[in-house]
Design an enzyme around this catalytic site. Structure first.
Site, PDB file in Angstrom:
ATOM      1  CE  LYS A 174      -3.344   2.930   0.288  1.00 56.52           C
ATOM      2  NZ  LYS A 174      -4.370   2.986   1.328  1.00 56.52           N
ATOM      3  CE  LYS A 242      -2.434   7.591   7.679  1.00 55.16           C
ATOM      4  NZ  LYS A 242      -2.945   6.294   7.142  1.00 55.16           N
TER       5      LYS A 242
END
Length: 301
Positions: A174, A242
């Site tokens: 991811k 993030k």
């Protein structure tokens, strides 16, 4: 997998809510929980059962799915006081579909397994629209037999589902996805900025580029939003930052230089410095507007 199994879903935000709804549509028994109780209402109206707490989910459900903003949130829900680890039955499976630290994922999986609780890390890609259609891409880490058991549930939410390997490997893939996404957005912003400097018709630029080697999901979906001046959030800049931070932390640990990723992180930080942390990640175009002094909104000044 029997549809009589109880599935719990914790985290009903922009992505979690449509993902949970897809599970309901396939006839599974679903319990939902979110700290924002209003977020549960649409799911309850669609037939989900209301959980009063994380404990309620853990004691009731065989499969527990989490879709939360960041690493500390997942760790608190799964390992914290009154968390899943305290109340889940032996044999329960946790599927974390958030995007979090791969190393913390390994830590969580190890602690859960000591209590007889299985875990998969199964982060997703595709955004809210694909979540609503059940067409997400899902990359999965964990034990293969657990993955195979949970595949019918994952298939409710995703079209492309790939088993990647051991715990944390789904999260690593991811982060690779996020690197490609942000650099793609950056490239689009730079190309449109150059075309804009010579007053080239931007819709025609997109039409020409998306049909050739420069074509991509981002070109197809984000470039039109950029030239409309649409900074609205699908995936917020603060969450993108993030994810980039997690990728860079992993890269530093593994001694892998990511110079372009470091640059785009700084550009997103410039956006946050201008109060744009809750805009969509395509709002990187506003940074380029400030850098060039030209609007990328087609027909703008």
């Amino acid at each position: 997998m029997s549809q009589n199994q109880n599935i719990g879903f914790i985290g009903l935000g922009t992505m979690g809510a449509p993902m949970a709804k897809q599970i309901l549509k396939k006839g599974f028994s679903l319990f939902v929980y979110d700290i924002c109780h209003e977020a549960m209402e649409p799911l309850l109206e669609a037939g989900a059962k209301k959980a009063k707490s994380i404990r309620d989910i853990a004691e009731t459900c065989n499969i527990i799915i989490t879709m939360l903003p960041d690493t500390p949130d997942v760790k608190k829900v799964l390992l914290g006081e009154n968390g899943v680890i305290e109340y889940a039955k032996k044999g329960t499976t946790v599927i974390d579909m958030s995007t979090i630290s791969p190393s913390v994922t390994e830590e969580i999986a190890e602690k859960l397994e000591k209590k007889g609780i299985n875990m998969l890390d199964a982060p997703v890609s595709g955004g809210p629209k694909m979540a609503e259609e059940g067409n997400l891409s899902i990359m999965v880490g964990g034990q293969k037999e657990v993955f195979e058991k949970c595949l019918p549930i994952l298939e409710c939410m995703g079209k492309t589902i790939v088993y990647m390997g051991s715990h944390g490997s789904g999260q690593i893939v991811k982060l690779c996805n996020q690197i490609i996404c942000v650099l793609n957005i950056q490239a689009i912003c730079e190309a449109l900025s150059l075309a804009r400097s010579k007053n080239i018709d931007l819709p025609k630029v997109i039409e020409a580029l998306k049909g050739g080697a420069a074509g991509s999901w981002m070109m197809e979906n984000m470039a039109p939003r950029i030239i409309k001046g649409d900074a609205s959030a699908g995936f917020k800049i603060r969450l993108q930052v993030k994810d980039i931070r997690l990728a860079l932390e992993l890269a530093e640990k593994e001694k892998v230089p990511l110079p372009a990723t470091s640059l785009v992180k700084n550009l997103y930080l410039e956006a946050m410095a201008h109060g744009e942390e809750n805009n969509g990640n395509q709002a990187l175009f506003r940074v380029y507007e400030r850098l060039t002094g030209r609007s990328l909104k087609y027909g703008g000044d």
